[in-house]
Design a protein around this motif. Sequence first.
Motif, PDB file in Angstrom:
ATOM      1  N   ARG A 106       6.120   2.572  11.728  1.00  0.00           N
ATOM      2  CA  ARG A 106       5.665   1.194  11.517  1.00  0.00           C
ATOM      3  C   ARG A 106       4.747   1.118  10.295  1.00  0.00           C
ATOM      4  O   ARG A 106       4.812   0.167   9.513  1.00  0.00           O
ATOM      5  CB  ARG A 106       4.946   0.683  12.758  1.00  0.00           C
ATOM      6  N   GLU A 107       3.904   2.117  10.132  1.00  0.00           N
ATOM      7  CA  GLU A 107       3.003   2.141   8.974  1.00  0.00           C
ATOM      8  C   GLU A 107       3.780   2.382   7.683  1.00  0.00           C
ATOM      9  O   GLU A 107       3.521   1.752   6.650  1.00  0.00           O
ATOM     10  CB  GLU A 107       1.943   3.225   9.163  1.00  0.00           C
ATOM     11  N   ILE A 108       4.755   3.271   7.732  1.00  0.00           N
ATOM     12  CA  ILE A 108       5.535   3.600   6.536  1.00  0.00           C
ATOM     13  C   ILE A 108       6.379   2.413   6.083  1.00  0.00           C
ATOM     14  O   ILE A 108       6.512   2.153   4.878  1.00  0.00           O
ATOM     15  CB  ILE A 108       6.440   4.818   6.818  1.00  0.00           C
ATOM     16  N   LEU A 109       6.935   1.673   7.059  1.00  0.00           N
ATOM     17  CA  LEU A 109       7.890   0.611   6.752  1.00  0.00           C
ATOM     18  C   LEU A 109       7.298  -0.784   6.853  1.00  0.00           C
ATOM     19  O   LEU A 109       8.033  -1.768   6.848  1.00  0.00           O
ATOM     20  CB  LEU A 109       9.102   0.716   7.686  1.00  0.00           C
ATOM     21  N   ALA A 110       5.987  -0.894   6.926  1.00  0.00           N
ATOM     22  CA  ALA A 110       5.346  -2.206   7.001  1.00  0.00           C
ATOM     23  C   ALA A 110       5.563  -2.979   5.704  1.00  0.00           C
ATOM     24  O   ALA A 110       5.720  -2.377   4.631  1.00  0.00           O
ATOM     25  CB  ALA A 110       3.852  -2.040   7.268  1.00  0.00           C
ATOM     26  N   PRO A 111       5.588  -4.321   5.774  1.00  0.00           N
ATOM     27  CA  PRO A 111       5.827  -5.120   4.558  1.00  0.00           C
ATOM     28  C   PRO A 111       4.943  -4.755   3.371  1.00  0.00           C
ATOM     29  O   PRO A 111       5.465  -4.649   2.242  1.00  0.00           O
ATOM     30  CB  PRO A 111       5.582  -6.551   5.047  1.00  0.00           C
ATOM     31  N   PRO A 112       3.641  -4.532   3.554  1.00  0.00           N
ATOM     32  CA  PRO A 112       2.842  -4.160   2.370  1.00  0.00           C
ATOM     33  C   PRO A 112       3.318  -2.871   1.712  1.00  0.00           C
ATOM     34  O   PRO A 112       3.306  -2.750   0.489  1.00  0.00           O
ATOM     35  CB  PRO A 112       1.425  -4.003   2.950  1.00  0.00           C
ATOM     36  N   ALA A 113       3.775  -1.913   2.546  1.00  0.00           N
ATOM     37  CA  ALA A 113       4.237  -0.647   1.991  1.00  0.00           C
ATOM     38  C   ALA A 113       5.580  -0.798   1.280  1.00  0.00           C
ATOM     39  O   ALA A 113       5.925   0.017   0.409  1.00  0.00           O
ATOM     40  CB  ALA A 113       4.353   0.391   3.109  1.00  0.00           C
ATOM     41  N   LEU A 114       6.335  -1.848   1.633  1.00  0.00           N
ATOM     42  CA  LEU A 114       7.653  -2.035   1.024  1.00  0.00           C
ATOM     43  C   LEU A 114       7.595  -2.838  -0.275  1.00  0.00           C
ATOM     44  O   LEU A 114       8.588  -2.866  -1.013  1.00  0.00           O
ATOM     45  CB  LEU A 114       8.583  -2.753   2.012  1.00  0.00           C
ATOM     46  N   ARG A 115       6.481  -3.460  -0.551  1.00  0.00           N
ATOM     47  CA  ARG A 115       6.416  -4.323  -1.734  1.00  0.00           C
ATOM     48  C   ARG A 115       6.676  -3.552  -3.024  1.00  0.00           C
ATOM     49  O   ARG A 115       7.205  -4.103  -3.984  1.00  0.00           O
ATOM     50  CB  ARG A 115       5.054  -5.024  -1.798  1.00  0.00           C
ATOM     51  N   ARG A 116       6.310  -2.287  -3.041  1.00  0.00           N
ATOM     52  CA  ARG A 116       6.526  -1.497  -4.256  1.00  0.00           C
ATOM     53  C   ARG A 116       8.013  -1.280  -4.534  1.00  0.00           C
ATOM     54  O   ARG A 116       8.406  -0.941  -5.649  1.00  0.00           O
ATOM     55  CB  ARG A 116       5.816  -0.140  -4.144  1.00  0.00           C
ATOM     56  N   LEU A 117       8.854  -1.478  -3.499  1.00  0.00           N
ATOM     57  CA  LEU A 117      10.295  -1.295  -3.676  1.00  0.00           C
ATOM     58  C   LEU A 117      10.988  -2.568  -4.162  1.00  0.00           C
ATOM     59  O   LEU A 117      12.132  -2.509  -4.619  1.00  0.00           O
ATOM     60  CB  LEU A 117      10.939  -0.872  -2.352  1.00  0.00           C
ATOM     61  N   ARG A 118      10.309  -3.711  -4.047  1.00  0.00           N
ATOM     62  CA  ARG A 118      10.975  -4.989  -4.310  1.00  0.00           C
ATOM     63  C   ARG A 118      11.580  -5.041  -5.714  1.00  0.00           C
ATOM     64  O   ARG A 118      12.757  -5.376  -5.893  1.00  0.00           O
ATOM     65  CB  ARG A 118       9.993  -6.146  -4.120  1.00  0.00           C
ATOM     66  N   GLU A 119      10.798  -4.713  -6.724  1.00  0.00           N
ATOM     67  CA  GLU A 119      11.290  -4.807  -8.094  1.00  0.00           C
ATOM     68  C   GLU A 119      12.412  -3.808  -8.351  1.00  0.00           C
ATOM     69  O   GLU A 119      13.428  -4.141  -8.982  1.00  0.00           O
ATOM     70  CB  GLU A 119      10.137  -4.570  -9.076  1.00  0.00           C
ATOM     71  N   THR A 120      12.249  -2.588  -7.838  1.00  0.00           N
ATOM     72  CA  THR A 120      13.281  -1.560  -8.017  1.00  0.00           C
ATOM     73  C   THR A 120      14.587  -1.983  -7.375  1.00  0.00           C
ATOM     74  O   THR A 120      15.670  -1.841  -7.972  1.00  0.00           O
ATOM     75  CB  THR A 120      12.808  -0.232  -7.406  1.00  0.00           C
TER      76      THR A 120
END
Length: 404
Positions: A106-120
Motif C-alpha cells: 500500500r505504501e509502495i503503490l500509494a498515489p503520491p508514490a506513483l506521481r513520479r511515474l505519470r510523466e514517464t
Amino acid sequence: MPETTERATTVPVRDADPFAPDVLQEPEELHHELRAAGPVVYLSRYDVHALARYEEVHAALRDWQHFESGAGVGLANFRHEKSWRPPSVLLEADPPRHDAPRRVLREILAPPALRRLRETWQTAADELVDQVLAEGPEFDAFAQLARAFPLKVFPDAVGLGPHGRENLLPYGNMAFNAFGPVNDLVTADLHRLADLSAWVITQCARDALAEDGFGAVIWAAADRGDLTREQAPLVVRSLLTAGVDTTVHGLAACLYAFATHPEQWQRLRQRPELTRVAFDEAVRWQSPVQTFFRTATTDVKIADAVIPEGTKILMFLGAANRDPACWTDPDRFDLTRDPSGHVGFGMGIHQCVGQHVARLEAEALLTALVRRIEHIELTGPPIRHVNNTLRAWTSLPVRVRPAA
C-alpha cells in the motif's frame, strides 16, 4: 453483517455451471437468473453457495471474519487441499498474516508514490499510439494497445529485465484459471506449469530486479524487518500476477466500450478529465475479474439462508456490478454514471492494492488516444479469451479516424 444462527433450508438450488465455456463467453444470462433466484443460491454441481446481488457480494467482501480468503479464493479448499503453488500472502491470507505484506505494498503503490511515474508513462503512451497510428487506421486494439502498453510500463516499474515478459500473461492466465474447477482450461496449461512457475520465481529474486523498481523496494522492506525474507518474493509475485492481466483486460474493456458507444467517446473527447471515470465504468461494465471464492468460517446467515461453516461461497463480481438494484440501466456503459463503489477491484481489506496503478495506466493511454483519435469503431467481431476467472480478450479489431 451476517449473523450465526440455526441452519435454514430455504435456499434456491441450481444445476448451472458458471465455468461452462458458453457461460464464460457470455455470462449475463446466468447472472440475471442467479440475481432473480434470491440473495443466496446453492450451485449443486460444485457444492457451493453463490452470491450474485450487489448488496450481498459487497457485504461478504468486506466481512473477512466470516468469509475468509485464507482457505483459498478459488474452488479448492486449502483446509483440505494443497495449493498448486505457495499461497499468496495477500490474496489468499487473512489478518494477521495478511497485514504486513499489504501495508508494504500500500505504501509502495500509494498515489503520491506513483506521481513520479505519470510523466514517464504518458510519454510511453504517446509514443505507442503514434507508432500504431503510423501503421494505418485499422489495427488490433487488444494486441497493439491494451496488451502492449501494460506489458511495457508495468514490468519496467517493477524492475523486470527486458527478456521473458511474454511469459507474464500465460502465467497469469494459468493462475486465474486455477481458481476455477480442474476443467479443460486448467489441464491445457499443465505442460507449461513447471516452466512458467520457475520463470516467475526467478524474476522475484532480489538479484533479478532493477535497483530502482517496486521489487527492490519490497526487498528493502524485508531488510528493515517489515517483511520476512520468505514473504518478499511472494509479494513481488503477487504484484506481477495481479498487476498485468487485470489491467490488460480492463484497458481492452475500455476500448471495446468506446468502439461500441461512440457517443461516450465524444463525451470523453469533450471532457478528457473523465479518463479515470471511464476506466472504472468499463471495469464495472465488463468486470475483468468475474468471480472469486470465500470460505465460511462459521455457520453464517444471509437473508433466510444459512451457509454452513467450512463451505465455499462463489461471489459473482460481474453480476453484482450489473445489479439493477444498485445501478440504473446497468447494462449500459455510461460516463455520466458515478461508478465508484463497484466491486471490480474487490472490496474491504482484500481490495486490489494496485488499482491506482491500473488507473494511472488507463489515464495515460486514454489521454494519448483522445488527443489523436476522433472516432473508433469495430471492424469485426471481437474475440474473447476464455478463462475460469477473467473476462478476457484475444482480439479487438478496430478502425479509427484521426483527429484533425
